[in-house]
Motif scaffolding. Structure first.
Motif, PDB file in Angstrom:
ATOM      1  N   LEU A 502       1.659 -24.965   7.176  1.00  0.00           N
ATOM      2  CA  LEU A 502       0.682 -23.900   6.943  1.00  0.00           C
ATOM      3  C   LEU A 502       1.267 -22.916   5.939  1.00  0.00           C
ATOM      4  O   LEU A 502       2.450 -22.551   6.030  1.00  0.00           O
ATOM      5  N   VAL A 503       0.446 -22.474   5.004  1.00  0.00           N
ATOM      6  CA  VAL A 503       0.857 -21.420   4.074  1.00  0.00           C
ATOM      7  C   VAL A 503      -0.182 -20.315   4.128  1.00  0.00           C
ATOM      8  O   VAL A 503      -1.341 -20.508   3.737  1.00  0.00           O
ATOM      9  N   LEU A 504       0.241 -19.179   4.645  1.00  0.00           N
ATOM     10  CA  LEU A 504      -0.625 -18.000   4.713  1.00  0.00           C
ATOM     11  C   LEU A 504      -0.300 -17.068   3.555  1.00  0.00           C
ATOM     12  O   LEU A 504       0.881 -16.822   3.257  1.00  0.00           O
ATOM     13  N   ASN A 505      -1.326 -16.552   2.917  1.00  0.00           N
ATOM     14  CA  ASN A 505      -1.160 -15.489   1.933  1.00  0.00           C
ATOM     15  C   ASN A 505      -1.907 -14.275   2.463  1.00  0.00           C
ATOM     16  O   ASN A 505      -3.127 -14.353   2.694  1.00  0.00           O
ATOM     17  N   LEU A 506      -1.202 -13.176   2.685  1.00  0.00           N
ATOM     18  CA  LEU A 506      -1.767 -12.035   3.408  1.00  0.00           C
ATOM     19  C   LEU A 506      -1.608 -10.749   2.606  1.00  0.00           C
ATOM     20  O   LEU A 506      -0.821  -9.860   2.945  1.00  0.00           O
ATOM     21  N   PRO A 507      -2.347 -10.612   1.516  1.00  0.00           N
ATOM     22  CA  PRO A 507      -2.247  -9.389   0.714  1.00  0.00           C
ATOM     23  C   PRO A 507      -2.894  -8.198   1.412  1.00  0.00           C
ATOM     24  O   PRO A 507      -3.718  -8.356   2.318  1.00  0.00           O
ATOM     25  N   ALA A 508      -2.504  -7.025   0.978  1.00  0.00           N
ATOM     26  CA  ALA A 508      -3.049  -5.792   1.547  1.00  0.00           C
ATOM     27  C   ALA A 508      -3.191  -4.764   0.435  1.00  0.00           C
ATOM     28  O   ALA A 508      -2.351  -4.696  -0.480  1.00  0.00           O
ATOM     29  N   PRO A 509      -4.217  -3.942   0.476  1.00  0.00           N
ATOM     30  CA  PRO A 509      -4.377  -2.902  -0.540  1.00  0.00           C
ATOM     31  C   PRO A 509      -3.500  -1.690  -0.226  1.00  0.00           C
ATOM     32  O   PRO A 509      -3.035  -1.502   0.901  1.00  0.00           O
ATOM     33  N   ILE A 510      -3.273  -0.855  -1.244  1.00  0.00           N
ATOM     34  CA  ILE A 510      -2.656   0.449  -1.018  1.00  0.00           C
ATOM     35  C   ILE A 510      -3.698   1.347  -0.359  1.00  0.00           C
ATOM     36  O   ILE A 510      -4.851   1.401  -0.794  1.00  0.00           O
ATOM     37  N   THR A 511      -3.306   2.036   0.697  1.00  0.00           N
ATOM     38  CA  THR A 511      -4.205   2.972   1.370  1.00  0.00           C
ATOM     39  C   THR A 511      -3.511   4.319   1.536  1.00  0.00           C
ATOM     40  O   THR A 511      -2.279   4.401   1.519  1.00  0.00           O
ATOM     41  N   THR A 512      -4.302   5.356   1.691  1.00  0.00           N
ATOM     42  CA  THR A 512      -3.758   6.690   1.947  1.00  0.00           C
ATOM     43  C   THR A 512      -4.304   7.207   3.264  1.00  0.00           C
ATOM     44  O   THR A 512      -5.407   6.839   3.692  1.00  0.00           O
ATOM     45  N   GLU A 513      -3.528   8.039   3.901  1.00  0.00           N
ATOM     46  CA  GLU A 513      -3.869   8.619   5.206  1.00  0.00           C
ATOM     47  C   GLU A 513      -3.853  10.133   5.089  1.00  0.00           C
ATOM     48  O   GLU A 513      -2.894  10.711   4.567  1.00  0.00           O
ATOM     49  N   SER A 514      -4.889  10.785   5.558  1.00  0.00           N
ATOM     50  CA  SER A 514      -4.941  12.249   5.536  1.00  0.00           C
ATOM     51  C   SER A 514      -4.020  12.822   6.590  1.00  0.00           C
ATOM     52  O   SER A 514      -4.012  12.361   7.740  1.00  0.00           O
ATOM     53  N   ARG A 515      -3.240  13.823   6.195  1.00  0.00           N
ATOM     54  CA  ARG A 515      -2.306  14.483   7.082  1.00  0.00           C
ATOM     55  C   ARG A 515      -2.578  15.987   7.069  1.00  0.00           C
ATOM     56  O   ARG A 515      -3.367  16.480   6.256  1.00  0.00           O
ATOM     57  N   PRO A 516      -1.956  16.764   7.970  1.00  0.00           N
ATOM     58  CA  PRO A 516      -2.207  18.206   7.995  1.00  0.00           C
ATOM     59  C   PRO A 516      -1.904  18.873   6.651  1.00  0.00           C
ATOM     60  O   PRO A 516      -1.073  18.394   5.871  1.00  0.00           O
ATOM     61  N   HIS A 517      -2.620  19.975   6.384  1.00  0.00           N
ATOM     62  CA  HIS A 517      -2.422  20.831   5.204  1.00  0.00           C
ATOM     63  C   HIS A 517      -2.823  20.132   3.911  1.00  0.00           C
ATOM     64  O   HIS A 517      -2.331  20.475   2.822  1.00  0.00           O
ATOM     65  N   GLY A 518      -3.731  19.159   3.995  1.00  0.00           N
ATOM     66  CA  GLY A 518      -4.209  18.481   2.808  1.00  0.00           C
ATOM     67  C   GLY A 518      -3.239  17.464   2.249  1.00  0.00           C
ATOM     68  O   GLY A 518      -3.478  16.906   1.167  1.00  0.00           O
ATOM     69  N   ALA A 519      -2.142  17.193   2.949  1.00  0.00           N
ATOM     70  CA  ALA A 519      -1.176  16.205   2.490  1.00  0.00           C
ATOM     71  C   ALA A 519      -1.704  14.799   2.757  1.00  0.00           C
ATOM     72  O   ALA A 519      -2.669  14.599   3.513  1.00  0.00           O
ATOM     73  N   ILE A 520      -1.060  13.810   2.126  1.00  0.00           N
ATOM     74  CA  ILE A 520      -1.422  12.421   2.360  1.00  0.00           C
ATOM     75  C   ILE A 520      -0.161  11.592   2.586  1.00  0.00           C
ATOM     76  O   ILE A 520       0.933  11.969   2.163  1.00  0.00           O
ATOM     77  N   ALA A 521      -0.335  10.471   3.260  1.00  0.00           N
ATOM     78  CA  ALA A 521       0.717   9.484   3.430  1.00  0.00           C
ATOM     79  C   ALA A 521       0.266   8.190   2.772  1.00  0.00           C
ATOM     80  O   ALA A 521      -0.943   7.932   2.631  1.00  0.00           O
ATOM     81  N   ILE A 522       1.230   7.362   2.358  1.00  0.00           N
ATOM     82  CA  ILE A 522       0.963   6.161   1.576  1.00  0.00           C
ATOM     83  C   ILE A 522       1.329   4.923   2.391  1.00  0.00           C
ATOM     84  O   ILE A 522       2.413   4.844   2.977  1.00  0.00           O
ATOM     85  N   HIS A 523       0.442   3.933   2.382  1.00  0.00           N
ATOM     86  CA  HIS A 523       0.674   2.696   3.121  1.00  0.00           C
ATOM     87  C   HIS A 523       0.326   1.494   2.261  1.00  0.00           C
ATOM     88  O   HIS A 523      -0.539   1.548   1.390  1.00  0.00           O
ATOM     89  N   ARG A 524       0.994   0.414   2.541  1.00  0.00           N
ATOM     90  CA  ARG A 524       0.550  -0.915   2.118  1.00  0.00           C
ATOM     91  C   ARG A 524       0.965  -1.888   3.205  1.00  0.00           C
ATOM     92  O   ARG A 524       2.140  -1.997   3.539  1.00  0.00           O
ATOM     93  N   GLY A 525      -0.022  -2.579   3.784  1.00  0.00           N
ATOM     94  CA  GLY A 525       0.281  -3.464   4.892  1.00  0.00           C
ATOM     95  C   GLY A 525       0.921  -2.698   6.030  1.00  0.00           C
ATOM     96  O   GLY A 525       0.503  -1.580   6.365  1.00  0.00           O
ATOM     97  N   PRO A 526       1.986  -3.253   6.648  1.00  0.00           N
ATOM     98  CA  PRO A 526       2.602  -2.590   7.798  1.00  0.00           C
ATOM     99  C   PRO A 526       3.573  -1.482   7.410  1.00  0.00           C
ATOM    100  O   PRO A 526       4.120  -0.829   8.298  1.00  0.00           O
ATOM    101  N   LEU A 527       3.810  -1.273   6.106  1.00  0.00           N
ATOM    102  CA  LEU A 527       4.864  -0.361   5.680  1.00  0.00           C
ATOM    103  C   LEU A 527       4.307   0.971   5.192  1.00  0.00           C
ATOM    104  O   LEU A 527       3.323   1.031   4.435  1.00  0.00           O
TER     105      LEU A 527
END
Length: 646
Positions: A502-527
């Motif tokens: 089996l060969v799985l290809n599991l891409p993920a987009p860059i996403t941002t998360e809203s945090r307090p004080h208008g800040a953001i956090a950055i994610h891609r996949g589990p990281l």
């Protein structure tokens, strides 16, 4: 403590008693059936070559664990109230999964010593032959360690199982005697004993089914009411520093909260009440909604600490939440538990790791951490100002992530891969179907997962597709890749007898998360991605017996006050034939991001931690490009970023 008199009618569905234990959605495999490979095996070996594998040689509480006499209850045995049990529970899987013969001999000696010194009543621990008060909770991790040894070596069952049943008898008597032996810690961590009792019931009941169920009910009846603690109406929505707790104070303690997540799924098995699972889900969501971190874990230093980026997260809390999330997934089958465990598993790597070795660890970490030093002022209301220094203390990231990476369905017909990573496993499914699975991947440092399945007979293989995957595909035996189609998070593959690739290809987009004080956090996949602040290092202390064990202070040596333009985020993968060792070291992961940033005015609270991120700050200098790295590869970091003022 007051005896909590719950009606046993509250412990059964609809007030109608049901017998036996409800089955879990998935069953775990015995210790040793799953083995780490690739970067994960390397990471475990680095850990065992560091403090984790040598703690028994130098730590005050455990330095006599290698004393074959252990006379007078010395060494770890004398600390069976806490240190000994915790060391044993962690050391058993660590030694077996790393094939460490020295460790395996130590844990077996420890097991034998404890059982050899069980008294006639059934009590286990250094209170034997003394007038010391007997409290139950220190025995619970010992049970976990003993169970894992029996799973790995079933020949130990004839010696271990009767000793555990004998202890259950005395514990049951104590619980019926107005909750004797239930101190504040036993009252909050009763679910661990329930889980151990359920293992006995499932695999070695020895005719004691009624006693085991009764003991489970008594543990709940004398314990803290997690079904009320987790209810939205009672759950704290901010840091609890100045908030009165309507329940016993230790329920809002971060590690207890992490352990308490197992309470209601363990209760469900003997109540058969779906409301237990619903309340567990509610509590899980509340915990991360009001105290969650972009890294995937929650904040508590030592008590629940809200959303601010300068508050701390404790290492013990991380590993306990990993364990609880895996158990919740096995009982309830909701993929949100497995997704979150995978997303924050890298947090455990960032805390104890200092460059190229694991001889120090950090008790508390922060999402925005500009120094690791004796803090002035101290942002942690309950922990000391030295809590984020990297130093000589217990250093275990329990390898329960590995041991929970595969499970089987209750009918034992299907094998399920829960966590993506480099593993191998061999097991026998229903109908004497011998199955071996080898997973060759650099995930989460690659989007490709190659799996080889060898089976004596045809069966259904299930692999969890994380919720962050977009556009995932699977190719079977070299055929054209097709889109994955998970149901409740699981993609099913019909495996024929013989060998299947089996060969799985599991891409993920860059996403941002809203945090307090208008800040953001950055994610891609589990990281979660963070800016790795340049730093200087200073040795504060060195252990006389082991010079590699040091206390380290880190200070930022470069600018960290930046705002970012999230529209410029770019993912930068590198293809490498082999991952570096250890992969969670500075600039080592093959995945990074770049983003346009500018310097801003951002104040410091005292001299050691960043104030809250400024809202819509204006640039004070020219734009620059920052490189962001996976959170686990940083020691000092900014991971909740102000956004450039338009």
């Amino acid at each position: 403590m007051a005896f909590r008199k719950f009606s046993f009618l509250s412990l059964v569905a609809g007030g109608v008693a049901q017998t036996g234990l409800a089955p879990k959605k998935f069953n775990s495999l015995p210790l040793g059936a799953i083995r780490p490979a690739g970067w994960l095996s390397d990471q475990l070996n680095v850990q065992m070559n560091g403090l984790a594998g040598h703690q028994h040689e130098i730590h005050l509480d455990v330095s006599q664990v290698n004393n074959t006499d252990w006379t007078g209850g010395s060494g770890y045995y004398s600390n069976l109230e806490e240190a000994g049990s915790y060391w044993f529970n962690a050391a058993v899987p660590a030694g077996i999964l790393s094939n460490n013969a020295v460790f395996n001999n130590l844990t077996l000696n420890f097991l034998n010593y404890v059982i050899d010194h069980q008294d006639s009543t059934g009590w286990l621990g250094p209170e034997v032959g003394t007038t010391k008060p007997r409290y139950l909770w220190g025995r619970y991790p010992f049970f976990f360690g003993a169970i894992q040894l029996v799973e790995h070596d079933p020949t130990l069952a004839d010696r271990v199982v009767p000793a555990l049943h004998k202890f259950v008898q005395v514990a049951n008597t104590m619980l019926h005697n107005n909750g004797e032996g239930v101190d504040d810690w036993a009252a909050t961590r009763w679910e661990d004993f329930v889980m151990a009792l359920q293992w006995l019931y499932d695999f070695h009941p020895n005719g004691n089914e009624a006693l085991l169920i009764d003991t489970m009910k008594m543990l709940k009846a004398t314990g803290d009411p997690w079904e009320q603690v987790f209810a939205t109406a009672n759950f704290p929505t901010k840091a609890v520093d100045n908030t009165p707790n309507p329940f016993p104070v230790l329920t809002w303690h971060g590690v207890n909260m992490a352990e308490g997540l197992k309470a209601l799924p363990s209760t469900f098995r003997f109540t058969h009440n779906q409301s237990d699972l619903a309340r567990a889900s509610e509590g899980w969501d509340n915990l991360f909604k009001f105290h969650g971190r972009p890294s995937g874990i929650f904040a508590a230093d030592e008590y629940l600490a809200g959303l601010e980026a300068h508050r701390g997260t404790e290492l013990c809390l991380v590993v306990e939440t990993m364990f609880s999330g895996s158990f919740l997934y096995q009982v309830a089958g909701d993929p949100k538990y497995a997704d979150r465990v995978r997303s924050f598993s890298s947090v455990a790597h960032s805390q104890p790791l200092t460059p190229r070795h694991m001889w120090t660890r950090q008790y508390l970490q922060q999402q925005n951490q500009i120094a690791a030093k004796n803090m002035t002022p101290n942002p942690f209301p309950n922990d000391g100002p030295y809590s984020n220094v990297f130093g000589l203390e217990p250093n275990y990231r329990w390898p329960k992530f590995i041991t929970n990476s595969f499970v089987v369905t209750p009918d034992n017909k299907s094998l399920v891969q829960v966590y993506l990573g480099p593993f191998s496993t061999s097991t026998t499914l229903a109908g004497n179907n011998a199955v071996t699975v080898t997973v060759d991947t650099q995930y989460p440092f690659s989007d490709t997962v190659k799996t080889t399945v060898k089976a004596a007979q045809a069966f259904t293989y299930l692999v969890r597709i994380p919720s962050w995957v977009v556009g995932g595909t699977i190719a079977v035996n070299g055929a054209k890749a097709t889109a994955v189609a998970p149901s409740n998070g699981l993609h099913a593959v019909n495996i024929a007898a013989g060998t299947t690739s089996l060969v799985l290809n599991l891409p993920a987009p860059i996403t941002t998360e809203s945090r307090p004080h208008g800040a953001i956090a950055i994610h891609r996949g589990p990281l979660n991605y963070a800016f790795d602040i340049p730093r200087t290092q200073k040795i504060l202390a060195r252990n006389a017996a082991e010079p590699r064990a040091v206390d380290l202070e880190f200070d930022s040596s470069g600018t960290w006050q930046f705002a970012i333009d999230p529209s410029t985020l770019k993912f930068v993968p590198r293809t490498v034939s082999a991952l570096p060792s250890p992969v969670f070291d500075q600039a080592k992961p093959p995945f990074s991001m770049t983003v346009t940033a500018c310097p801003i005015s951002w104040s410091v609270a005292g001299d050691t931690f960043a104030a809250v991120p400024p809202t819509s700050p204006r640039c004070t200098g020219a734009n620059t490009t920052l490189t962001l790295w996976p959170y686990g590869a940083t020691k000092l970091r900014i991971s909740e970023f102000p956004v450039m003022h338009a």
